[in-house]
Write an enzyme that holds these catalytic residues in place. Sequence first.
Site, PDB file in Angstrom:
ATOM      1  N   ASP A  66      -5.628   9.500   3.092  1.00 12.17           N
ATOM      2  CA  ASP A  66      -5.407  10.391   2.466  1.00 12.17           C
ATOM      3  C   ASP A  66      -6.905  11.444   1.347  1.00 12.17           C
ATOM      4  O   ASP A  66      -5.102  11.541   0.015  1.00 12.17           O
ATOM      5  CB  ASP A  66      -3.895   9.665   1.533  1.00 12.17           C
ATOM      6  CG  ASP A  66      -3.174   9.130   2.646  1.00 12.17           C
ATOM      7  OD1 ASP A  66      -2.857   9.439   3.389  1.00 12.17           O
ATOM      8  OD2 ASP A  66      -2.642   8.244   2.535  1.00 12.17           O
ATOM      9  N   GLY A  91       0.614  -1.108   0.368  1.00 10.70           N
ATOM     10  CA  GLY A  91      -0.159   0.132  -0.023  1.00 10.70           C
ATOM     11  C   GLY A  91       0.925   1.102   0.099  1.00 10.70           C
ATOM     12  O   GLY A  91       0.465   2.071   0.223  1.00 10.70           O
ATOM     13  N   TRP A 128      -2.989  -1.306   9.616  1.00  8.57           N
ATOM     14  CA  TRP A 128      -2.749  -1.085   8.710  1.00  8.57           C
ATOM     15  C   TRP A 128      -1.921  -0.694   9.223  1.00  8.57           C
ATOM     16  O   TRP A 128      -0.477   0.868   9.468  1.00  8.57           O
ATOM     17  CB  TRP A 128      -3.175  -0.251   7.831  1.00  8.57           C
ATOM     18  CG  TRP A 128      -2.227   0.764   6.603  1.00  8.57           C
ATOM     19  CD1 TRP A 128      -1.732   1.143   6.539  1.00  8.57           C
ATOM     20  CD2 TRP A 128      -3.053   0.463   5.233  1.00  8.57           C
ATOM     21  NE1 TRP A 128      -1.343   1.176   4.858  1.00  8.57           N
ATOM     22  CE2 TRP A 128      -1.477   0.644   4.650  1.00  8.57           C
ATOM     23  CE3 TRP A 128      -4.366  -0.103   4.610  1.00  8.57           C
ATOM     24  CZ2 TRP A 128      -2.185   1.455   3.307  1.00  8.57           C
ATOM     25  CZ3 TRP A 128      -3.807   0.062   3.626  1.00  8.57           C
ATOM     26  CH2 TRP A 128      -2.875   0.912   2.542  1.00  8.57           C
ATOM     27  N   TYR A 154      -7.575   8.039   9.849  1.00  9.24           N
ATOM     28  CA  TYR A 154      -7.778   6.238  10.381  1.00  9.24           C
ATOM     29  C   TYR A 154      -6.199   6.571  11.712  1.00  9.24           C
ATOM     30  O   TYR A 154      -6.064   4.694  11.638  1.00  9.24           O
ATOM     31  CB  TYR A 154      -6.963   5.893   8.875  1.00  9.24           C
ATOM     32  CG  TYR A 154      -5.892   6.341   7.710  1.00  9.24           C
ATOM     33  CD1 TYR A 154      -4.270   6.653   8.530  1.00  9.24           C
ATOM     34  CD2 TYR A 154      -6.129   7.675   6.836  1.00  9.24           C
ATOM     35  CE1 TYR A 154      -3.521   7.115   7.903  1.00  9.24           C
ATOM     36  CE2 TYR A 154      -4.727   8.371   6.637  1.00  9.24           C
ATOM     37  CZ  TYR A 154      -4.041   8.169   6.872  1.00  9.24           C
ATOM     38  OH  TYR A 154      -2.530   8.764   6.428  1.00  9.24           O
ATOM     39  N   ASN A 183       2.881  -2.885   5.864  1.00 15.92           N
ATOM     40  CA  ASN A 183       2.740  -2.440   5.001  1.00 15.92           C
ATOM     41  C   ASN A 183       4.484  -1.781   4.889  1.00 15.92           C
ATOM     42  O   ASN A 183       5.393  -0.748   5.775  1.00 15.92           O
ATOM     43  CB  ASN A 183       2.089  -0.356   5.000  1.00 15.92           C
ATOM     44  CG  ASN A 183       2.208   0.214   3.836  1.00 15.92           C
ATOM     45  OD1 ASN A 183       2.372  -0.435   2.761  1.00 15.92           O
ATOM     46  ND2 ASN A 183       1.849   1.174   3.627  1.00 15.92           N
ATOM     47  N   LYS A 238      -0.368   2.357  -4.069  1.00 15.73           N
ATOM     48  CA  LYS A 238      -0.958   3.770  -4.597  1.00 15.73           C
ATOM     49  C   LYS A 238      -0.316   4.468  -5.664  1.00 15.73           C
ATOM     50  O   LYS A 238      -1.091   5.336  -6.602  1.00 15.73           O
ATOM     51  CB  LYS A 238      -0.669   5.020  -3.665  1.00 15.73           C
ATOM     52  CG  LYS A 238      -1.214   5.030  -2.162  1.00 15.73           C
ATOM     53  CD  LYS A 238      -2.638   4.873  -1.847  1.00 15.73           C
ATOM     54  CE  LYS A 238      -2.792   5.041  -0.232  1.00 15.73           C
ATOM     55  NZ  LYS A 238      -2.057   3.877   0.216  1.00 15.73           N
TER      56      LYS A 238
END
Length: 859
Positions: A122, A14, A225, A166, A260, A45
């Site tokens: 984001d 990610g 995450w 988040y 991640n 992304k």
Amino acid sequence: MEKTPPFLCGIVEGFYGRPWSMEQRMVLFKWMQRWGLNIYMYGPKDDLKHRLLWRETYSAEESVQLKALVLAAQECGVEFVYAISPGQDITFSSSCDLSLLKQKLRQVKGFGCMAFAILFDDIDHAMCPTDKETFSSFAHAQTSVANEIYQYLGEPPIFLFCPTEYCSSLCYPSLSKSYYLKVIGNELQPGIGIIWTGSTVISKEITPESVEEVQVVIKRRPLIWDNLHANDYAQRRVFLGPYKGRASSLVSKLHGMLLNPNCELEANYLPIHTLATWYRCGLRATRSDGGEKGSETRQYCPNEALNLALADWVKEVNRPLCPSRQLLKEAKEGQVRGKPHDMVSQNGDVEPKTVKPSTSESDLLPQGSPAKELEMDKTKESLGEETHKAPKMDVGQPAVKSEKTSPFGPRDSLNDSTDKLRDQSTGTGDIDYQKSSDGPLPHAEVQGVTEQDRVEGEGKGPLSPRGRAPLLAGTLTLANLRLLVDLFYLPYEHGEETAGLLREFHWLKANSDFVSANAKMELKKGEEWRARASAFQLACDRIDQLFRQFMSSSNRAIVYDLYPYLWDIRNTLVVAKAFVMWLDGRIERDTYSFNSWMNCFQWCRTGSAPVVLGAEGETWIYRGGIAGEFQMMLPVTSSNDLFNQPPPLFPTLKAYTIQPFLQENKKALYNICRELHSAKFPEKDQANVYPDLIGDRFLGHFLALSPDYCFILEGEDGVCGCVVGALEVCSFSKGCEAAWFPAMQEKYAKPTALHNLTPTQELIMFFHSRKPSFPDSLLYHFPSLLQLNVPPQMLDSSEARNLVICLMSALKANGSQGVFCELKPSDKEQLELHLSLGFLELPGAEASVPGAVIFGRLL
């Protein structure tokens, strides 16, 4: 009683930046299978069809690759989660956008994917006017879409949702009072998991208490995450340290844990390995709490987990792999020294191997490696490790081998051409041995490569397909890897040795008055300073040896991923080491500016966490890592342009050192100066009569009157360049007029001819002619002078920059506030280098050299 869903533990791709290739993902799946991880989320992304072009379905070719990827994950026992990020431009109330989203996910479901995630991270909180008329809040709009997609897909067992808030630091006004998260928790279907990153985007720690706090708000166990090892926000940092700061007891309090990791796949072996150890410890603790009887469980220990991972990684890094992670052809044909079957037991390749894996893991360890095997065995027993063996699996589908352009395998034309260029320029080893092949590698015999082997490999060994002898690769030992991890540990923490090196550099600067030019301290203090300075220089040499050994590794996949980071710290320590050497006997202790310079670093921490001026928060407030911290402690830190130098395109073993000038270097510098001048002016006329003339003209006055501000660049073949300067040009000019020029006038008689002078006569006339003085307006802001003397081919390299940085650091340390130089407009390479270092043209200032222009830089 409702059954608790299984704990999800694995990897999320990610990050921002270049996505992994298909081959790299296959390697990842095999790692995960071997270590017992169960989930992979696809969400890079920079895959256009994941985020920016989310409405577009996949082409036929892309569909084949994605389907093969889903199948490969499932065959490894890994749940493939397809994530999509429509939040940047979706109209939540648009039936058209909703239909396109359903169409996209329906296509992916047809590939065999049964787990999904919708991400709204984001993005801006603002809604378009149409959405504002339909939904009462941003949270209601997101939950409406997520719930409808969840039901449309048949309420899959794994469906994840990433909120815009988040982490705690993004919650407004706070986590417990966030209206947005309360709506998400209340409105989102119970079967939908919610993603969370912790207290910050990159959380140093995640505690059970913080998890319980967020669970109250979102009405379910969060799925973490974890960005602990993510490095997409800092191009100069990579994190090799163990999974840390999360108690294994969190397994019983979370829905799952997705790491991640670093953008570079090869940098993630240790983080993923230790994550798997953390997961197994958490499972054992959960079973123990549930009443299962068995052996005594132990808490997860990051250091023990790291020891386990290093014992496996030392085998992995010594496998002969190309950058694409395929075995080198020589290894397959048995033409590489060593045993190929010993090198492939940790199978991470796409194509199945015909050679059987070795049953003896000890054969894979490098000869002469540190005696850590017993410690590894004890550690495995204490953690109750189960041996995870990957079952045989053929994932060599044609789609996997495809190298065409795809979001799932970034094999674009640029990357293809780069790979071809690497192969053409470097054969199988990819290392530039133009200079380094002239001499043995440091400690070659200790590391398993003798000088005789090296010579045979270069001249008599079996040729590669391109007609070159295969390059002999060094063996990386467990000690090498421990030092590598120590240098690139974690975002909030350096390794112990690295932190000690930083503290030592700070101590040497802060106490340089023990060895200043006019020191009147006790003899013992001076001896202590010099002893610690010597130890610091040896530590820098050790890191340089690590760099050379790592660059000679036969595992080119790891080399290409980690090379830029190791090159950066090695390059920085060349400057730091030279500056420490310069401090001995050259600091003017009473200089007010220098005292201010020392005082400005009193903030430097004594711990090991990278904290800038005591600030706390996200790690991206300080992006330089260990190299950046050393650079910050050098006197010249006013801008980042000094160290903004990318590494060479191809890994190289060329070794250069920088050190302060000594009188014994004068002859070599004169020879360099003569060679540089002869390259520009081939007319030799009477050069043999006056062998020192060129050196006396361009370097002599600096070496005689300002030797403390001269640094030499030395390569494997000897001195190859220098930078010279003067702290105060006024005093320097007066010294030249009073002593240097009279001595040169006596040494070189004035030519009798007035016109049509030969080149040699023109040089001699310099000593007999009147020199223009620099204006006071220039010297007020730029009191110091700098002159760089290196071959033209080195002007675009880091070595030339490092020379200038060393001299500017020395000038700044002794009180200078600015430096200038004289450059000719025709010298394009010199102009480009100085402009890149922050020098600017100073109009109106007359240069002492005809046709030259003055450039200056504040310090």
